[in-house]
Motif scaffolding. Structure first.
Motif, mmCIF file in Angstrom:
data_model
loop_
_atom_site.group_PDB
_atom_site.id
_atom_site.type_symbol
_atom_site.label_atom_id
_atom_site.label_comp_id
_atom_site.label_asym_id
_atom_site.label_seq_id
_atom_site.Cartn_x
_atom_site.Cartn_y
_atom_site.Cartn_z
ATOM 1 N N UNK A 151 0.861 -1.133 0.091
ATOM 2 C CA UNK A 151 0.090 0.042 -0.109
ATOM 3 C C UNK A 151 0.838 1.202 -0.117
ATOM 4 N N UNK A 152 0.775 2.377 -1.093
ATOM 5 C CA UNK A 152 1.524 3.478 -1.031
ATOM 6 C C UNK A 152 1.040 4.299 0.029
ATOM 7 N N UNK A 153 1.609 5.231 0.693
ATOM 8 C CA UNK A 153 1.020 6.114 1.738
ATOM 9 C C UNK A 153 0.062 7.093 1.217
ATOM 10 N N UNK A 154 -0.009 7.431 0.050
ATOM 11 C CA UNK A 154 -0.831 8.494 -0.393
ATOM 12 C C UNK A 154 -2.196 7.715 -0.713
ATOM 13 N N UNK A 155 -2.444 6.619 -0.750
ATOM 14 C CA UNK A 155 -3.720 6.111 -1.281
ATOM 15 C C UNK A 155 -4.839 6.429 -0.223
ATOM 16 N N UNK A 156 -4.576 6.339 1.011
ATOM 17 C CA UNK A 156 -5.962 6.618 2.121
ATOM 18 C C UNK A 156 -6.111 8.050 1.964
ATOM 19 N N UNK A 157 -5.297 9.034 1.423
ATOM 20 C CA UNK A 157 -5.640 10.477 1.173
ATOM 21 C C UNK A 157 -6.403 10.550 -0.183
ATOM 22 N N UNK A 158 -6.107 9.536 -1.080
ATOM 23 C CA UNK A 158 -7.086 9.620 -2.433
ATOM 24 C C UNK A 158 -8.457 9.119 -2.131
ATOM 25 N N UNK A 159 -8.563 8.284 -1.310
ATOM 26 C CA UNK A 159 -9.952 7.756 -0.720
ATOM 27 C C UNK A 159 -10.807 8.799 -0.284
ATOM 28 N N UNK A 160 -10.027 9.564 0.777
ATOM 29 C CA UNK A 160 -10.750 10.723 1.671
ATOM 30 C C UNK A 160 -11.222 11.649 0.672
ATOM 31 N N UNK A 161 -10.209 12.057 -0.430
ATOM 32 C CA UNK A 161 -10.613 13.113 -1.191
ATOM 33 C C UNK A 161 -11.887 12.866 -2.358
ATOM 34 N N UNK A 162 -11.664 11.509 -2.601
ATOM 35 C CA UNK A 162 -12.933 11.018 -3.325
ATOM 36 C C UNK A 162 -14.327 11.112 -2.476
ATOM 37 N N UNK A 163 -14.168 10.581 -1.277
ATOM 38 C CA UNK A 163 -15.617 10.752 -0.607
ATOM 39 C C UNK A 163 -15.815 11.975 -0.215
ATOM 40 N N UNK A 164 -15.034 12.849 0.048
ATOM 41 C CA UNK A 164 -15.284 14.493 0.343
ATOM 42 C C UNK A 164 -15.960 14.993 -0.878
ATOM 43 N N UNK A 165 -15.381 14.742 -1.871
ATOM 44 C CA UNK A 165 -15.815 15.526 -3.385
ATOM 45 C C UNK A 165 -17.202 14.683 -3.470
ATOM 46 N N UNK A 166 -17.364 13.681 -3.337
ATOM 47 C CA UNK A 166 -18.949 13.102 -3.329
ATOM 48 C C UNK A 166 -19.721 13.723 -2.546
ATOM 49 N N UNK A 167 -19.517 13.915 -1.450
ATOM 50 C CA UNK A 167 -20.396 14.300 -0.212
ATOM 51 C C UNK A 167 -20.820 15.970 -0.429
ATOM 52 N N UNK A 168 -19.604 16.566 -1.016
ATOM 53 C CA UNK A 168 -20.183 18.044 -1.386
ATOM 54 C C UNK A 168 -20.820 18.229 -2.483
ATOM 55 N N UNK A 169 -20.816 17.179 -3.505
ATOM 56 C CA UNK A 169 -21.550 17.191 -4.540
ATOM 57 C C UNK A 169 -23.227 16.876 -4.110
ATOM 58 N N UNK A 170 -23.146 16.018 -2.958
ATOM 59 C CA UNK A 170 -24.266 15.727 -2.538
ATOM 60 C C UNK A 170 -25.267 16.991 -1.861
#
Length: 874
Positions: free
Chosen positions: A173-192
């Motif tokens: 697991x690369x160290x930046x992958x959890x940040x990618x996931x957080x960014x993805x869900x944050x963007x989706x929730x902002x869209x919602x």
């Protein structure tokens, strides 16, 4: 791979050859199946080979080899390919990575595609694994094994595979992958959230044809997602919503590859970040509107509806009977139904509790950080205080409030630059605000301690307290509600509203009431202080405790009242009477007796003045003399005081003009005739004189102190005076004259020049030199200026001066004690004086008063103090 080699000892060579041939064929078949690029036809050859190998007890060897082949293939075709999608942002700093993710639109493209591919690879390998499982099942069915044993073997093999998949991904697991996931869900929730806000506008337009009403709703500062119709949201935010589908598919794929905890942490983190931003947006620096309920409504409108739809999509919505759920929490509202959700699942209820607690804690920290400003604005900031109270009830983090607020007080309030008046106003506001948060007074006790200690060290604390008690908020600092005069009024109203017939045994009733509602002190309470002190937070009592005793406060009030009454130009003292009545209610009539006599003196003075003026004969004199005397006597008003009940009056010698002296003698004579045998003793330096100065082009009116009037009237006799001659003529010291005459020089009436001697000044009338604009005087004859005593000299001796004079009699005793004992501590000197000074005048001073007197002796270099001990100055 471990297996028992002893089995080969009992086998014939033909059996060994069969095993070796079968093993080679099994390995070839396994490679063809796993690396077949979707071709599962090789699986049909696997069943007889597995059966033959299992016959010879090599099942564990078969499983290990098959799983190892799956692992090697998955590492190449799955793991390495999956992480290559995220290689682009591996070395980017967090801030740049977020910009890169936004620019490249990762949530829609890269993450979904990468998850889709690795899940396809995993799905194919699981099909291959199922072929092996079916081969095992066929062999075991031939052996007539129980179905439970078959299922156990199947679940064990599949669990091992899934654990292997998770291990491969997590170890790489690369160290930046959890940040990618957080960014993805944050963007989706902002869209919602944006989508819900858009629904709100549409719903408002659909629900009413009245454009004016729609516009008012949209322009309202509180118009937000909470105004949306619940049924409309439930219809549009469901598991069939495209956004929910996209997020649900990503979450399902993450779970499939063993990232269930990581995905939950990612969207939980995104929800909390969004919720924190919403709390800051709603609260901010606005303390005049409650926000807690709005935050809770937003939680139900956005994150809870999202989680409900996501659970429905993933099939996680397990409902329960809330009567048997066992969920107990002070945060839980009724779980029978949620707006737009219906009966919630247990998971959704737990999410609600987590989100609400986080909202309480976030709002609490925000309000605690701004508590100093909130209390400055109290009571306008009462909604913010109420929100903070509710938050602390849930979080229980009262100690955070105490530590943070004490730090703010020491840094921003308890400094030399802050006036005592401002500190007192803030202290009163603090008492009122914390009384709302904690009625028991435990936290006020902790927060107020540094304020009380600091105020006790200020010399003008008593004077400022008395000013707040009597004048309200004259300086304009602080809120009007911080005035102690309002507390006096409230105290009086409470006592007037009480049923005095029922108060015969009020102490017993209060004791019984306290016993009935007794509760143990909070854990944070100081055990060294009794709980009785916390049962009622009395603001006045807490303020008086700063002084040490009510006698000191009464003495200071008496001096202030005397100063105010002596400086009055009329007999309007209704406000002073009202204040005195309030103080009598709170401090007792006996304490305020002298003050009451002082006010009665003014009432008698008004009556006496009227009687004296009524006694002026109208026909006893004729001509200019009658006119001059009658007019002059009618303009004279006197304040006649009983010297035994007033504070010591500051005496100052003053020679007044003979015409004025004649008026005073005439007034005293008439007073003696009316009030026989009493006589008047004039304090000629006190009072006020109204003057009209006539110049060639204008007349100007002033209201000044008698000494100012005496100075300017001397210039009627001659236009130029030296300071020595003028001081001798008026009967005052030269330095006093130089201070007082500056008033007329500053107004441009007199001009100052240097005389023959360096210390002798010459003052002359400055004809034609008056700068009316510079001195704030306008042309005409109607301007009247009332001046204060700008030198700060008071008419009445201060409490400190009175104490110094009263304590002088004990100075010889103190010097004698220190001569005999060498050195003594404060409390020992105090106890010795109480023991031996019992004759008139008996020693009745407090420890604080003695300390103040000794400090004066130290400043006069008669004593010295070291390590808390007093010595005679050598």
């Amino acid at each position: 791979m471990a297996f028992d080699l002893d089995i080969f000892d009992s086998l014939r060579s033909e059996a060994i050859d069969e095993i070796l041939n079968s093993w080679g064929a099994f390995c070839a078949c396994t490679d063809a199946l796993i690396k077949g690029n979707g071709d599962l036809s090789a699986g049909s050859k696997l069943t007889p080979l597995v059966a033959l190998l299992c016959k010879y007890g090599l099942r564990s060897l078969v499983e290990d080899h098959f799983l190892q082949a799956l692992e090697e293939t998955f590492k190449t075709n799955g793991v390495m390919v999956f992480w290559e999608y995220f290689e682009a942002c591996r070395d980017a700093p967090p801030s740049e990575m977020l910009n890169f993710l936004s620019k490249e639109d990762w949530p829609q493209k890269v993450l979904s595609k990468a998850l889709e591919e690795i899940c396809l690879e995993k799905c194919y390998q699981e099909k291959c694994l199922l072929i092996l499982v079916h081969a095992f099942q066929s062999h075991e069915e031939n052996l007539s094994l129980e179905r439970g044993d078959l299922d156990l073997h199947e679940s064990s093999l599949i669990s091992r595979y899934r654990l292997m998949v998770s291990a491969l991904l997590l170890t790489t697991l690369p160290s930046h992958f959890p940040e990618i996931l957080r960014f993805y869900f944050k963007k989706k929730l902002e869209e919602l959230s944006t989508m819900i806000a858009g629904f709100g506008d549409d719903v408002c337009e659909c629900q009413s044809d009245d454009l004016l009403i729609n516009q008012q709703r949209k322009d309202s500062p509180r118009f937000s997602e909470m105004d949306i119709d619940d049924n409309f949201l439930e219809k549009n935010i469901s598991k069939d919503n495209n956004l929910v589908k996209d997020v649900g598919k990503v979450v399902r794929d993450l779970r499939s590859i063993g990232f269930m905890s990581m995905s939950e942490d990612a969207y939980a983190s995104a929800i909390f970040v969004l919720l924190k931003g919403k709390v800051n947006e709603l609260a901010g620096d606005d303390y005049r509107n409650p926000v807690l309920e709005s935050v809770k409504e937003w939680i139900q409108a956005v994150p809870l509806r999202f989680l409900h739809a996501l659970q429905a999509y993933l099939g996680d919505s397990v409902y329960y009977d809330n009567s048997s759920s066992g969920l107990k929490s002070p945060l839980a509202s009724s779980v029978s139904s949620f707006p737009g959700v219906g009966i919630p699942s247990e998971l959704l209820v737990r999410w609600k509790l987590r989100l609400e607690y986080f909202a309480y804690e976030t709002l609490q920290d925000l309000r605690i950080g701004k508590l100093f400003e909130i209390i400055v604005d109290y009571p306008d900031s009462s909604p913010a205080i109420e929100d903070l109270k509710k938050c602390l009830e849930y979080t229980g983090q009262h100690s955070k409030l105490v530590d943070s607020f004490i730090s703010s007080l020491r840094y921003r309030l308890l400094t030399a630059g802050a006036s005592t008046n401002d500190i007192l106003h803030q202290y009163v506001s603090t008492i009122k605000a914390l009384r709302t948060i904690d009625p028991t007074g435990v936290f006020l006790e902790a927060v107020g301690e540094p304020i009380r200690d600091y105020l006790k060290g200020r010399k003008d604390t008593i004077k400022c307290i008395v000013t707040m008690l009597t004048d309200g908020n004259p300086s304009g600092s602080g809120n009007s509600s911080d005035s102690l005069l309002e507390e006096l009024n409230r105290d009086a109203e409470n006592q007037e509203g009480a049923d005095y017939d029922d108060n015969i045994n009020s102490d017993d009733k209060q004791a019984w009431s306290n016993a009935e509602c007794w509760e143990p002190d909070p854990a944070e309470a100081d055990p060294a202080k009794g709980s009785n002190n916390r049962r009622k937070i009395d603001i006045l009592a807490m303020i008086v405790s700063l002084i040490g005793s009510k006698d000191q406060l009464v003495n200071e009030y008496r001096v202030m009242l005397a100063e105010k009454l002596l400086n009055k130009l009329d007999y309007d003292f209704d406000s002073e009477i009202r204040t005195l009545e309030l103080l009598k209610i709170h401090f007792g009539e006996s304490s305020m007796q002298k003050c009451e006599i002082m006010l009665n003196d003014l009432i008698d003075s008004k009556r006496t003045n009227a009687n004296i003026k009524a006694s002026i004969p109208q026909t006893s004199q004729t001509g200019a003399e009658q006119e001059e005397n009658d007019v002059s006597l009618n303009l004279l008003d006197a304040t006649i005081i009983s010297s035994n009940f007033w504070p010591p009056i500051q005496a100052e010698s003053l020679n007044i003009p003979s015409s004025i002296d004649h008026l005073l003698s005439d007034y005293a004579k008439r007073f003696h005739e009316i009030k026989t045998p009493r006589k008047l003793l004039w304090k000629k330096n006190l009072g006020a004189v109204k003057l009209e100065l006539q110049f060639e082009d204008q007349n100007m009116q002033f209201t000044v102190a008698p000494i100012h009037a005496a100075i300017i009237m001397k210039f009627q006799d001659q236009t130029s005076w030296t300071s020595k001659n003028l001081a001798a003529s008026i009967g005052i010291p030269v330095d006093t004259l130089n201070r007082r005459i500056n008033f007329w020089v500053g107004k441009g009436i007199l001009a100052e020049s240097v005389g023959t001697g360096s210390e002798d000044h010459v003052f002359t009338i400055a004809d034609g030199m008056i700068d009316t604009n510079r001195n704030g005087i306008t042309n005409g004859n109607s301007e009247e200026l009332l001046i204060a005593d700008e030198e700060g000299e008071n008419s009445v001796a201060s409490v400190e001066e009175q104490l110094r004079k009263e304590m002088t009699v004990y100075e010889k005793f103190i010097v004698g004690m220190l001569t005999n004992f060498g050195s003594m501590a404060l409390d020992r000197i105090h106890n010795t004086l109480k023991m031996f000074c019992v004759a008139e005048p008996a020693y009745d001073k407090s420890l604080q008063q003695l300390q103040s007197f000794l400090a004066g002796l130290v400043s006069e270099e008669k004593l010295e103090m070291k390590d808390g001990l007093y010595f005679l100055k050598k």
